[in-house]
Design a protein around this motif. Structure first.
Motif, PDB file in Angstrom:
ATOM      1  N   ASP A 151       0.749  -1.403  -0.132  1.00 46.77           N
ATOM      2  CA  ASP A 151      -0.155   0.057   0.029  1.00 46.77           C
ATOM      3  C   ASP A 151       0.934   1.431  -0.135  1.00 46.77           C
ATOM      4  N   PRO A 152       1.786   1.355   0.920  1.00 46.22           N
ATOM      5  CA  PRO A 152       2.684   2.687   0.928  1.00 46.22           C
ATOM      6  C   PRO A 152       3.306   2.849  -0.607  1.00 46.22           C
ATOM      7  N   VAL A 153       3.875   1.912  -1.049  1.00 42.95           N
ATOM      8  CA  VAL A 153       4.574   2.188  -2.272  1.00 42.95           C
ATOM      9  C   VAL A 153       3.872   2.203  -3.603  1.00 42.95           C
ATOM     10  N   VAL A 154       2.434   1.648  -3.544  1.00 45.46           N
ATOM     11  CA  VAL A 154       1.638   1.937  -4.699  1.00 45.46           C
ATOM     12  C   VAL A 154       1.548   3.182  -5.206  1.00 45.46           C
ATOM     13  N   THR A 155       1.741   4.375  -4.580  1.00 48.53           N
ATOM     14  CA  THR A 155       1.636   5.543  -5.163  1.00 48.53           C
ATOM     15  C   THR A 155       3.099   6.333  -5.160  1.00 48.53           C
ATOM     16  N   LEU A 156       3.797   5.569  -5.142  1.00 51.59           N
ATOM     17  CA  LEU A 156       5.249   6.059  -5.116  1.00 51.59           C
ATOM     18  C   LEU A 156       5.596   6.602  -6.555  1.00 51.59           C
ATOM     19  N   ALA A 157       5.246   5.790  -7.544  1.00 48.81           N
ATOM     20  CA  ALA A 157       5.392   6.064  -9.055  1.00 48.81           C
ATOM     21  C   ALA A 157       4.524   7.394  -9.168  1.00 48.81           C
ATOM     22  N   GLU A 158       3.410   7.523  -9.001  1.00 52.49           N
ATOM     23  CA  GLU A 158       2.631   8.389  -9.145  1.00 52.49           C
ATOM     24  C   GLU A 158       3.228   9.851  -8.650  1.00 52.49           C
ATOM     25  N   ASP A 159       3.642   9.705  -7.231  1.00 49.60           N
ATOM     26  CA  ASP A 159       4.370  10.887  -6.733  1.00 49.60           C
ATOM     27  C   ASP A 159       5.524  11.277  -7.477  1.00 49.60           C
ATOM     28  N   VAL A 160       6.326  10.233  -7.842  1.00 45.46           N
ATOM     29  CA  VAL A 160       7.601  10.756  -8.667  1.00 45.46           C
ATOM     30  C   VAL A 160       7.337  11.520 -10.021  1.00 45.46           C
ATOM     31  N   VAL A 161       6.353  10.881 -10.580  1.00 48.36           N
ATOM     32  CA  VAL A 161       5.901  11.339 -12.055  1.00 48.36           C
ATOM     33  C   VAL A 161       5.267  12.836 -11.837  1.00 48.36           C
ATOM     34  N   ASN A 162       4.445  12.939 -10.895  1.00 48.78           N
ATOM     35  CA  ASN A 162       3.688  14.005 -10.854  1.00 48.78           C
ATOM     36  C   ASN A 162       4.631  15.245 -10.157  1.00 48.78           C
ATOM     37  N   SER A 163       5.526  14.684  -9.396  1.00 51.33           N
ATOM     38  CA  SER A 163       6.449  15.830  -8.984  1.00 51.33           C
ATOM     39  C   SER A 163       7.166  17.023 -10.106  1.00 51.33           C
ATOM     40  N   TYR A 164       6.754  16.594 -11.261  1.00 53.05           N
ATOM     41  CA  TYR A 164       7.041  17.801 -12.530  1.00 53.05           C
ATOM     42  C   TYR A 164       5.394  17.909 -12.748  1.00 53.05           C
ATOM     43  N   ARG A 165       5.229  19.271 -12.485  1.00 57.03           N
ATOM     44  CA  ARG A 165       3.745  19.861 -13.087  1.00 57.03           C
ATOM     45  C   ARG A 165       3.960  20.329 -14.438  1.00 57.03           C
ATOM     46  N   HIS A 166       3.578  19.654 -15.359  1.00 60.05           N
ATOM     47  CA  HIS A 166       3.661  20.062 -16.949  1.00 60.05           C
ATOM     48  C   HIS A 166       2.750  21.170 -16.973  1.00 60.05           C
ATOM     49  N   SER A 167       1.642  21.443 -16.808  1.00 52.98           N
ATOM     50  CA  SER A 167       0.816  22.246 -16.936  1.00 52.98           C
ATOM     51  C   SER A 167       1.332  23.899 -16.588  1.00 52.98           C
ATOM     52  N   VAL A 168       2.302  23.881 -15.524  1.00 59.46           N
ATOM     53  CA  VAL A 168       2.755  25.011 -15.421  1.00 59.46           C
ATOM     54  C   VAL A 168       4.344  25.002 -15.323  1.00 59.46           C
ATOM     55  N   GLY A 169       4.844  23.967 -15.961  1.00 57.34           N
ATOM     56  CA  GLY A 169       6.243  23.799 -16.132  1.00 57.34           C
ATOM     57  C   GLY A 169       7.140  23.923 -14.870  1.00 57.34           C
ATOM     58  N   VAL A 170       6.608  23.503 -13.698  1.00 57.92           N
ATOM     59  CA  VAL A 170       7.344  23.539 -12.409  1.00 57.92           C
ATOM     60  C   VAL A 170       7.718  22.069 -11.997  1.00 57.92           C
ATOM     61  N   ASP A 171       9.159  21.879 -11.677  1.00 58.98           N
ATOM     62  CA  ASP A 171       9.491  20.581 -11.104  1.00 58.98           C
ATOM     63  C   ASP A 171       9.736  20.957  -9.493  1.00 58.98           C
ATOM     64  N   ASP A 172       8.741  20.132  -9.058  1.00 56.38           N
ATOM     65  CA  ASP A 172       8.822  20.434  -7.474  1.00 56.38           C
ATOM     66  C   ASP A 172       9.761  19.144  -6.633  1.00 56.38           C
ATOM     67  N   LEU A 173      10.450  18.417  -7.473  1.00 54.67           N
ATOM     68  CA  LEU A 173      11.529  17.557  -6.974  1.00 54.67           C
ATOM     69  C   LEU A 173      12.671  18.007  -6.222  1.00 54.67           C
ATOM     70  N   SER A 174      12.973  17.968  -5.113  1.00 51.72           N
ATOM     71  CA  SER A 174      14.176  18.525  -4.296  1.00 51.72           C
ATOM     72  C   SER A 174      14.725  17.528  -3.654  1.00 51.72           C
ATOM     73  N   PRO A 175      15.825  17.653  -3.174  1.00 54.03           N
ATOM     74  CA  PRO A 175      16.293  16.571  -1.949  1.00 54.03           C
ATOM     75  C   PRO A 175      15.356  16.376  -0.871  1.00 54.03           C
ATOM     76  N   ALA A 176      14.795  17.566  -0.246  1.00 55.24           N
ATOM     77  CA  ALA A 176      13.889  17.477   0.745  1.00 55.24           C
ATOM     78  C   ALA A 176      12.584  16.476   0.498  1.00 55.24           C
ATOM     79  N   LEU A 177      12.070  16.992  -0.437  1.00 53.30           N
ATOM     80  CA  LEU A 177      10.865  16.130  -0.917  1.00 53.30           C
ATOM     81  C   LEU A 177      11.011  14.592  -1.122  1.00 53.30           C
ATOM     82  N   LEU A 178      12.129  14.383  -1.915  1.00 54.57           N
ATOM     83  CA  LEU A 178      12.477  13.042  -2.225  1.00 54.57           C
ATOM     84  C   LEU A 178      12.901  12.506  -1.255  1.00 54.57           C
ATOM     85  N   THR A 179      13.573  12.873   0.063  1.00 54.79           N
ATOM     86  CA  THR A 179      13.662  12.311   1.076  1.00 54.79           C
ATOM     87  C   THR A 179      12.385  12.065   1.812  1.00 54.79           C
ATOM     88  N   SER A 180      11.320  12.912   1.825  1.00 58.97           N
ATOM     89  CA  SER A 180      10.201  12.790   2.489  1.00 58.97           C
ATOM     90  C   SER A 180       9.606  11.659   2.035  1.00 58.97           C
TER      91      SER A 180
END
Length: 184
Positions: free
Chosen positions: A8-37
């Motif tokens: 259950d906890p890893v089911v949405t990991l792929a979703e979170d990784v892919v969606n950490s780049y928001r295409h609609s606004v061209g923003v990449d949210d992935l940072s060391p802090a977010l990835l660690t979290s």
């Protein structure tokens, strides 16, 4: 839908990784802090993420997205195989026997690749590929795992993308005006 106490906890990991780049606004949210979290929330016990880890995880977005969009079991299997993680049947914390992916000394990006792909494979095995989606919002590129009981979810966020689509449809109906009656 539940896939298992470990999965259950890893089911949405792929979703979170892919969606950490928001295409609609061209923003990449992935940072060391977010990835660690994201990793810690799913059981990562190694060192905090570095900029190099973030860069490597960014390169996982396209292969993970392809699993959502093409439902490629082969792509997910390849990610698990390349991760260096191996399946182990374990019982701990009062849970029944279940599969874990483990690997001593595996780097964070490899761990994310293996765990995210394993989560997607679990979804495909237990729920079918029909649970893997790209958002139906016209300007949204987000992906998601449909965990609803009746597999009816079509938007990454019913409150955001779903609302936008419904408001647009409502405004279009209002713009047409009242329907003419009895015209012959």
């Amino acid at each position: 839908m539940r896939f298992g106490d470990y999965t259950d906890p890893v089911v949405t990991l792929a979703e979170d990784v892919v969606n950490s780049y928001r295409h609609s606004v061209g923003v990449d949210d992935l940072s060391p802090a977010l990835l660690t979290s994201l990793a810690r929330a799913r059981g990562w016990q190694g060192a905090d993420a570095t900029s190099a880890d973030v860069s490597a995880v960014r390169s996982l977005r396209d292969p993970l997205r392809s699993v959502f969009e093409t439902h490629s079991v082969f792509a997910a299997n390849a990610l698990v195989a390349s991760s260096g993680l191996v399946p182990e049947l374990v019982a701990h914390d009062g849970l029944p026997w279940h599969l874990h992916l483990s690997g001593a000394g595996v780097a964070l990006p490899a761990w994310v690749a293996g765990q995210a792909a394993f989560g997607l494979l679990s979804v495909i095995e237990m729920g079918g590929v029909s649970r893997l989606h790209r958002c139906a919002g016209p300007d949204c590129f987000a992906v998601f795992v449909d965990l609803s009981r009746n597999q009816s979810r079509v938007f990454c966020s019913p409150a955001v993308c779903g609302n936008r689509v419904h408001v647009k449809a409502h405004r279009a109906r209002k713009a047409i005006g009242p329907r003419s009656r009895g015209s012959a």
